[in-house]
Scaffold this active site. Structure first.
Site, short mmCIF file in Angstrom:
data_model
loop_
_atom_site.label_atom_id
_atom_site.label_comp_id
_atom_site.label_asym_id
_atom_site.label_seq_id
_atom_site.Cartn_x
_atom_site.Cartn_y
_atom_site.Cartn_z
N LYS A 275 46.18 40.54 50.78
CA LYS A 275 46.64 40.01 48.89
C LYS A 275 48.08 39.83 49.99
CE LYS A 275 47.98 41.98 45.82
NZ LYS A 275 47.46 42.62 44.53
N GLY B 161 39.05 36.17 48.75
CA GLY B 161 38.62 36.69 46.57
C GLY B 161 39.95 35.51 46.25
N ASP C 31 46.45 47.93 34.10
CA ASP C 31 45.74 46.76 33.85
C ASP C 31 44.32 47.33 34.79
OD1 ASP C 31 44.97 43.88 33.83
OD2 ASP C 31 46.10 43.48 36.11
N GLY D 164 45.74 35.14 40.16
CA GLY D 164 47.56 34.05 39.67
C GLY D 164 48.64 34.88 40.62
N TYR D 165 47.66 35.68 42.26
CA TYR D 165 49.48 36.04 42.79
C TYR D 165 48.72 35.10 43.58
CZ TYR D 165 45.09 38.46 44.07
OH TYR D 165 44.05 38.89 44.55
N GLY D 166 48.22 34.81 44.32
CA GLY D 166 47.38 33.88 45.71
C GLY D 166 46.10 34.04 46.16
#
Length: 961
Positions: free
Chosen positions: A659, A638, A755, A641-643
């Site tokens: 993540k 996956g 979110d 926006g974070y990486g």
């Protein structure tokens, strides 16, 4: 001490009078030297625009270094800059010291000064308000503030910028009305103010603007009427006002006289009355008047041959389909669904259409009163016609016309170049084959977004766009490769490009652009030097990526050339600064010492040692690299926006999801710590478990339990090979709601997620739904000293468009009902398979329209097979109540869970899926429930009987398989 200024002397205390005497003398000398140097050097900023001016120093220490409040510093003071993007706005001269986002040029006036002509502060996470001092930058041509979180009103003084060409403040939270003073902006061509909260009447006086070509104010709170005088705008190409509220007003007939108009988009504006005669607009290419209350007939005159898109759906139009719709050679989409049209459908709409491999025609005519087709019912290749919900569909032979609509295949596209026959991996890193040959070169990578294109399908215009862009930036066609494009909300089109050095066969070719060429191309994109195109509309530069061979270009471009006068000023200033420093060095050292101690203590508060939590492992970077085969691309599952997110296998064999935040990502340290601190103590079957984290070697990674079935969104996509049935969707809804209910009521302290969306609901191997991603979460309010519990948390709006609670967006007041709204949108996705926002259509509004018109089953996802209609209706009704605009009208999360359980137990026992009993093994026990039981009715469930007692009434846990 190069950055030392007069203000550095302020606030140091009232110690040692001799030191202050020296400081006074040499500070005066420093300011005098700077002023003298400036008088000799034309390459400084005009004092009125931002240069520091020396003021008379008084005998009071606290007044020693008072300086003028200049325009740029006033602008900075009105902004909140959490990422410290503007930290260099206190150093030297704005134009020669390279202040972030400030671009200066000499003017034809040759008045001896540089002038601020561009202010580019886009996408910097700035909040605060717009300072009226912006109006003092009288030479300003380009003002870019889009993509921030600015609030407050538009300053009246912005209307007195005589040279302003482009005003972009879109994607902020600006409120209030449009100042009438904007009618003075005689040189302005671009108004991009969409996606804000601007309200009130559009000033008719804006019709005096002689050069205005793009007027984008969609997604605001505008009201009143559409100014008829806009027909007098001599240059207007795009009028885009979607999603405003011009309640009860009509589209002025005068709009038929907009001689240069290319795009008219007034979707969802509460308009009524007839459609004006649009055939009088000679070059019109795009019409979207959908989701209003327009009546009367479809346009009867012959429309422009340039027409690509006609969207008149979701109105109350009557009459028949005019034959002249058959004579539109460039038509890509005709949408007239959900009206009251009657009569025959002329087959000439699609007959004799010869479309090439990239061209496509889609006609949406669902839910009208159309009775038959006159002519051929054989559709040419690449033509799609939807007629579901019309009497004509009683004919069982029209499956191609009356079946279930599929997702639009034009959402995205990845291009391939002609280098497939080249040797694999023959180019070193950062280099790749150019599109026309097996020749290694380092590309410039550019991402842009077309903000208002005049078409629905980009593919037929791809080659035209390539010619337009390469001619605009003065490159050869062979130097451009369009790597991908994707439609985004708006609709807007994001395009990823690669630009290669020139290649000439049998010639000496360069593997890289030279530095001058890189700067030239970058400046053309950033300064809108590429000529405007009506067809492609305005664009915005999203990213300009320089690979390793070009990194030195960035460094060199940040250095400014200095004239002799500037050099003399620096020398004088340095001498004065050095002497001054000798007088106050002890105080500066003391201040630095205190500052360093504060920074060290602050770092200590945020180190790993302070966030060690029992049950959450602190992994090393080496362990993370080993788990993912050194972050091999094959392990990536996956991206956000974070990486990137990787599937990893720990040393003990545990499969996890890792993540990994990339440098400069949207995640940031705050979200990293928030997720650890909030998620680590939470333990619930419907929340993703945090296994551990890594925080070393400049890396920040979070380690979670691995969810083998991915995100809920993956399974709702048309590309999903095994669509979910209704029973499974209902159980996923229950699991998600229970996880959020736990956050609201049982977590200590309670948590607002902030979110919730389909991509943050993950499914494990048994399809148990688990809520994930707590980076934006906030603790719920706690009682004050008097025991009063606040009803909300005041916070900057964050979240995902389409899922955001409207009241939270407008008031910044986050409550538990904000999560209820977002979950309600997820429920609508479960029922319809639709995206929250797709091609400008909002799922809440679309489903509400269908619900109020009694056609709710027309929006239900046909891929989930048969379903009990009563249960679906109740689920849909619950989802819409969750999505009410008024907070108080929404149910609590406890009510949501309770109602979902009631719907589950309403599921009919006669369902065809209930023929088998359900058997489960748990803890050595085997429990078989008869087909008549509620659990056994659903073959997609397993029963965990551990800790339960069927006799005493302790119910076993029922979960999706």
């Amino acid at each position: 001490m190069a950055d030392l200024s007069c203000s550095d002397f302020c606030g140091l205390g009232m110690h040692q009078s001799r030191v202050w005497t020296y400081a006074f003398v040499f500070a005066t000398f420093l300011c005098w030297s700077s002023l003298r140097a400036g008088a000799q050097n034309p390459n400084i900023t005009n004092p009125a625009e931002g240069v520091w001016l020396p003021y008379v120093l008084t005998r009071k220490v606290y007044q020693l270094c008072k300086i003028a409040v200049t325009a740029l510093r006033a602008i900075k003071s009105s902004l909140v800059d959490p990422n410290k993007n503007l930290s260099n706005w206190n150093r030297g001269d704005p134009c020669t010291a390279n202040w972030t986002g400030v671009f200066c040029y000499n003017t034809t006036l040759d008045d001896g000064y540089l002038h601020v002509q561009q202010l580019r502060l886009l996408n910097m996470n700035l909040s605060g308000s717009l300072s009226p001092e912006l109006g003092r930058l009288s030479y300003m041509k380009i003002l870019l503030l889009n993509g921030n979180q600015l609030s407050g009103s538009l300053p009246e003084k912005l209307g007195y910028l005589p040279n302003l060409d482009r005003l972009q403040i879109d994607e902020n939270q600006i409120s209030g009305s449009i100042p009438i003073s904007f009618a003075n902006l005689n040189k302005t061509r671009h108004f991009h103010m969409n996606n804000n909260s601007i309200s009130g009447q559009i000033p008719p006086e804006l019709s005096r603007l002689p050069r205005l070509i793009h007027f984008l104010l969609d997604n605001n709170n505008l009201s009143g009427y559409l100014p008829p005088q806009f027909s007098e705008l001599p240059s207007l190409l795009i009028l885009q006002l979607d999603n405003n509220n011009f309640e009860g007003t009509t589209i002025p007939d005068s709009y038929s006289d907009m001689s240069k108009l290319l795009k008219l988009s007034l979707r969802n504006c509460s308009l009524q009355g007839p459609i004006p005669d649009l055939s009088r607009i000679p070059n019109l290419a795009y019409i979207d008047l959908s989701s209003n209350r327009l009546n009367g007939s479809l346009p009867q005159g012959t429309l422009s041959d340039n027409i690509t898109t006609i969207n008149l759906s979701n109105n109350t139009l009557t009459g028949t389909i005019p034959g002249n719709f058959s004579d539109l050679p460039n038509l890509q989409r005709l949408s007239i669904a959900n009206n009251s049209l009657n009569g025959s459908i002329p087959a000439t709409l699609w007959e004799n259409r010869k479309l090439n491999g990239t061209e496509r025609l889609i006609m949406e005519m669902q839910n009208n009163n159309l009775t038959n087709i006159t002519g051929s019912t054989v559709l040419p290749q690449n033509v799609t016609v939807w007629l579901r919900g019309n009497p004509v569909c009683s004919n069982g032979n029209l499956v191609n016309f009356c079946g279930t609509e599929s997702d639009d295949e034009n959402d995205s596209h990845i291009s391939t170049n002609s280098t497939a026959n080249c040797p694999n991996q023959a180019c070193p890193p950062a280099y790749e084959y150019i599109p026309v040959a097996c020749f290694c070169a380092a590309p410039l990578i550019v991402d842009i977004r077309l903000k208002s294109p005049a078409f629905t399908d980009f593919r037929p215009y791809e080659s035209t766009f390539e010619q337009y862009l390469t001619s605009g930036i003065k490159l050869d066609l062979d130097q451009l490769d369009i790597t991908s494009f994707v439609w985004e909300n708006g609709p807007r089109l994001r395009i990823s490009l690669k630009l290669f050095p020139v290649y000439v066969d049998n010639a000496n070719n360069s593997h890289t652009f030279n530095g001058t060429e890189v700067k030239r191309i970058m400046n053309m994109f950033a300064s809108w030097a590429i000529p405007d195109s009506g067809l492609f509309g305005p664009y915005e530069l999203l990213d300009f990526i320089l690979l390793d061979p070009y990194k030195d270009v960035v460094a060199s471009s940040s250095k400014s050339g200095l004239g002799k006068g500037a050099l003399a000023g620096i020398i004088l200033g340095t001498i004065a600064g050095a002497v001054t420093l000798s007088a106050i060095v002890s105080l500066l050292i003391l201040r630095k010492h205190l500052k360093d101690r504060h920074a060290i203590s602050r770092r200590r508060r945020t180190t790993k040692s302070s966030i060690k939590i029992e049950g959450v492992k602190d992994f090393t970077f080496r362990e993370m690299a080993a788990a993912t085969d050194n972050f091999n691309s094959s392990a990536q599952v996956g991206q956000g926006g974070y990486g990137n997110v990787y599937k990893g296998i720990l040393a003990d064999g545990t499969i996890v999801a890792i993540k990994r935040a990339q440098e400069g990502s949207l995640q940031g340290e705050k979200e990293f710590l928030t997720e650890i601190e909030l998620l680590s103590p939470l333990h619930h079957r419907n929340l993703v478990s945090l296994v551990g984290y890594c925080d070393e070697e400049g890396e920040q990674m979070l380690v979670y339990e691995f969810m083998s079935n991915g995100t809920l969104r993956d399974h709702l996509s048309a590309r999903s090979k095994e669509p979910l049935g209704f029973a499974m969707r209902l159980r996923i809804a229950q699991g998600s709601a229970k996880g959020i209910l736990y956050l609201h009521t049982e977590a200590n302290p309670p948590i607002f997620h902030r979110d919730i969306k389909a991509t943050n609901i993950l499914l494990d191997s048994k399809f148990i739904a688990k809520v994930a991603d707590f980076g934006l979460s906030r603790l719920a309010p706690v009682p004050d000293f008097e025991g009063t519990l606040p009803a909300h948390v005041s916070t900057v709006v964050k979240g995902t468009p389409g899922y955001l609670d409207p009241e939270y967006f407008l008031t910044h007041k986050l409550t538990d009902k904000s999560d209820v709204y977002s979950l309600g949108v997820v429920f609508l996705e479960l029922l319809t398979g639709m995206q929250p926002i797709s091609h400008g259509k909002n799922i809440v509004r679309e489903v509400n329209i269908a619900f109020q018109s009694g056609m709710i089953f027309s929006v239900i996802d046909g891929r989930m097979g048969s379903y009990p209609s009563e249960c679906v209706e109740k689920f849909l009704s619950l989802a819409l109540r969750c999505c009410k605009e008024e907070t108080d009208a929404r149910p609590s999360m406890a009510e949501v869970v309770r109602e979902l359980e009631n719907i589950w137990f309403m599921m009919p026992e006669s369902d065809s899926r209930t023929s088998e009993s359900v058997t489960s093994t748990s803890g050595g026990k085997v429990v078989t429930l008869p087909p008549s039981s509620n659990a056994a009715r659903h073959p997609y469930v397993s029963i965990d009987v551990s800790g339960s007692d069927l006799v005493s009434g302790v119910v076993p846990t029922i979960t999706p398989r």
